[in-house]
Write a protein that holds these residues in place. Structure first.
Motif, PDB file in Angstrom:
ATOM      1  N   ALA A   1       0.819  -1.220   0.000  1.00 16.75           N
ATOM      2  CA  ALA A   1       0.000   0.000   0.000  1.00 16.75           C
ATOM      3  C   ALA A   1       0.850   1.267   0.000  1.00 16.75           C
ATOM      4  O   ALA A   1       0.518   2.232  -0.696  1.00 16.75           O
ATOM      5  CB  ALA A   1      -0.924  -0.001   1.214  1.00 16.75           C
ATOM      6  N   ILE A   2       1.941   1.287   0.770  1.00 15.25           N
ATOM      7  CA  ILE A   2       2.758   2.499   0.861  1.00 15.25           C
ATOM      8  C   ILE A   2       3.402   2.844  -0.487  1.00 15.25           C
ATOM      9  O   ILE A   2       3.290   3.979  -0.953  1.00 15.25           O
ATOM     10  CB  ILE A   2       3.795   2.368   1.987  1.00 15.25           C
ATOM     11  CG1 ILE A   2       3.082   2.419   3.337  1.00 15.25           C
ATOM     12  CG2 ILE A   2       4.857   3.461   1.897  1.00 15.25           C
ATOM     13  CD1 ILE A   2       3.984   2.163   4.543  1.00 15.25           C
ATOM     14  N   PRO A   3       4.076   1.893  -1.158  1.00 13.45           N
ATOM     15  CA  PRO A   3       4.619   2.230  -2.479  1.00 13.45           C
ATOM     16  C   PRO A   3       3.537   2.617  -3.480  1.00 13.45           C
ATOM     17  O   PRO A   3       3.728   3.517  -4.303  1.00 13.45           O
ATOM     18  CB  PRO A   3       5.342   0.951  -2.905  1.00 13.45           C
ATOM     19  CG  PRO A   3       5.669   0.260  -1.627  1.00 13.45           C
ATOM     20  CD  PRO A   3       4.501   0.546  -0.727  1.00 13.45           C
ATOM     21  N   HIS A   4       2.402   1.946  -3.436  1.00 20.38           N
ATOM     22  CA  HIS A   4       1.322   2.242  -4.380  1.00 20.38           C
ATOM     23  C   HIS A   4       0.807   3.662  -4.178  1.00 20.38           C
ATOM     24  O   HIS A   4       0.524   4.379  -5.147  1.00 20.38           O
ATOM     25  CB  HIS A   4       0.177   1.250  -4.205  1.00 20.38           C
ATOM     26  CG  HIS A   4      -0.991   1.510  -5.109  1.00 20.38           C
ATOM     27  ND1 HIS A   4      -0.964   1.256  -6.466  1.00 20.38           N
ATOM     28  CD2 HIS A   4      -2.228   2.036  -4.845  1.00 20.38           C
ATOM     29  CE1 HIS A   4      -2.120   1.604  -7.002  1.00 20.38           C
ATOM     30  NE2 HIS A   4      -2.899   2.084  -6.048  1.00 20.38           N
ATOM     31  N   ALA A   5       0.691   4.085  -2.907  1.00 18.59           N
ATOM     32  CA  ALA A   5       0.177   5.423  -2.602  1.00 18.59           C
ATOM     33  C   ALA A   5       1.235   6.502  -2.756  1.00 18.59           C
ATOM     34  O   ALA A   5       0.909   7.682  -2.868  1.00 18.59           O
ATOM     35  CB  ALA A   5      -0.385   5.451  -1.185  1.00 18.59           C
ATOM     36  N   GLY A   6       2.498   6.098  -2.752  1.00 17.57           N
ATOM     37  CA  GLY A   6       3.574   7.076  -2.852  1.00 17.57           C
ATOM     38  C   GLY A   6       3.694   7.959  -1.627  1.00 17.57           C
ATOM     39  O   GLY A   6       4.081   9.139  -1.716  1.00 17.57           O
ATOM     40  N   THR A   7       3.393   7.413  -0.469  1.00 17.66           N
ATOM     41  CA  THR A   7       3.427   8.185   0.777  1.00 17.66           C
ATOM     42  C   THR A   7       4.790   8.107   1.460  1.00 17.66           C
ATOM     43  O   THR A   7       5.629   7.287   1.118  1.00 17.66           O
ATOM     44  CB  THR A   7       2.344   7.678   1.745  1.00 17.66           C
ATOM     45  OG1 THR A   7       2.414   6.241   1.821  1.00 17.66           O
ATOM     46  CG2 THR A   7       0.961   8.069   1.256  1.00 17.66           C
ATOM     47  N   TRP A   8       4.970   8.992   2.425  1.00 17.47           N
ATOM     48  CA  TRP A   8       6.149   9.019   3.296  1.00 17.47           C
ATOM     49  C   TRP A   8       7.438   9.375   2.555  1.00 17.47           C
ATOM     50  O   TRP A   8       8.504   8.911   2.904  1.00 17.47           O
ATOM     51  CB  TRP A   8       6.314   7.702   4.062  1.00 17.47           C
ATOM     52  CG  TRP A   8       5.108   7.387   4.893  1.00 17.47           C
ATOM     53  CD1 TRP A   8       4.207   6.402   4.674  1.00 17.47           C
ATOM     54  CD2 TRP A   8       4.646   8.114   6.041  1.00 17.47           C
ATOM     55  NE1 TRP A   8       3.207   6.452   5.612  1.00 17.47           N
ATOM     56  CE2 TRP A   8       3.451   7.499   6.465  1.00 17.47           C
ATOM     57  CE3 TRP A   8       5.130   9.219   6.748  1.00 17.47           C
ATOM     58  CZ2 TRP A   8       2.734   7.946   7.571  1.00 17.47           C
ATOM     59  CZ3 TRP A   8       4.417   9.663   7.835  1.00 17.47           C
ATOM     60  CH2 TRP A   8       3.240   9.027   8.244  1.00 17.47           C
TER      61      TRP A   8
END
Length: 203
Positions: free
Chosen positions: A87-94
């Motif tokens: 989810a984090i890579p897909h959302a491009g967060t952080w």
């Protein structure tokens, strides 16, 4: 009144960063449905942090950052990963902006900034556990986001590592109130306890 030895406790602030706290943060915009409850938690945490700074408590800022790993190589770029690893890579967060601490939660001199974290728990592969043990800390006071994800994960791991851990109930929030309340009512007592920011300010 909770019997907490503040001299051997650390206030652990989980992800008080742009991604959650700023109005333009991706997680703030996409995930937080009960905005009022979230804002109330931020305010309570800010008041507790001011109190802790005035009284020189041990403070640890446990953020999350992929600013130095923009390809999310830690999570294989999200390829074939379930959960946060996808989810984090897909959302491009952080990234650079999302991982920036925001006032009044910007770390100050003498406050510890956790490094190396690789999981939902702020203790996972990070420098937090050595910092706590080297400073004779036995009790963790957990504030932050989200209650049912990273706060709960940190609570569970803290228990298994032998710490006494408290969720600061009014200084944490989830996407919606029901998720937050579920953790307080059905999860916390298995791994620690919960306390309010007002109770801590009265210790």
């Amino acid at each position: 009144m909770k019997q907490i030895d503040i001299g051997r406790a650390a206030l652990v602030l989980i992800e008080f960063q742009h991604e959650w706290v700023a109005p333009t943060g991706k997680l703030q915009q996409r995930l937080i449905r009960d905005k009022e409850a979230f804002r109330s938690a931020v305010a309570a945490a800010g008041e507790l942090l001011a109190h802790a700074r005035e009284r020189r408590w041990i403070i640890a800022h446990a953020g999350l950052s992929f600013a130095r790993d923009p390809g999310y190589l830690l999570f294989a770029g999200g390829r074939g990963k379930l959960g946060l690893g996808g989810a984090i890579p897909h959302a491009g967060t952080w990234g650079d902006e999302g991982s920036r601490f925001v006032e009044p939660f910007v770390p100050r001199e003498g406050e510890f900034v956790v490094q190396g974290r690789s999981g939902a728990s702020v203790l996972k592969n990070s420098t937090l556990d050595p910092f706590l043990r080297n400073n004779d800390v036995r009790t963790l006071l957990l504030c932050g986001f989200a209650t049912h994800v990273c706060v709960e994960s940190s609570l569970r791991e803290a228990h298994d590592l032998g710490y006494e851990a408290y969720v600061v109930s009014d200084a944490c929030a989830a996407f919606e109130r029901s998720q937050h309340e579920h953790v307080l009512q059905h999860v916390v007592h298995h791994f620690g306890d919960h306390v309010t920011s007002a109770e801590l300010r009265a210790v």
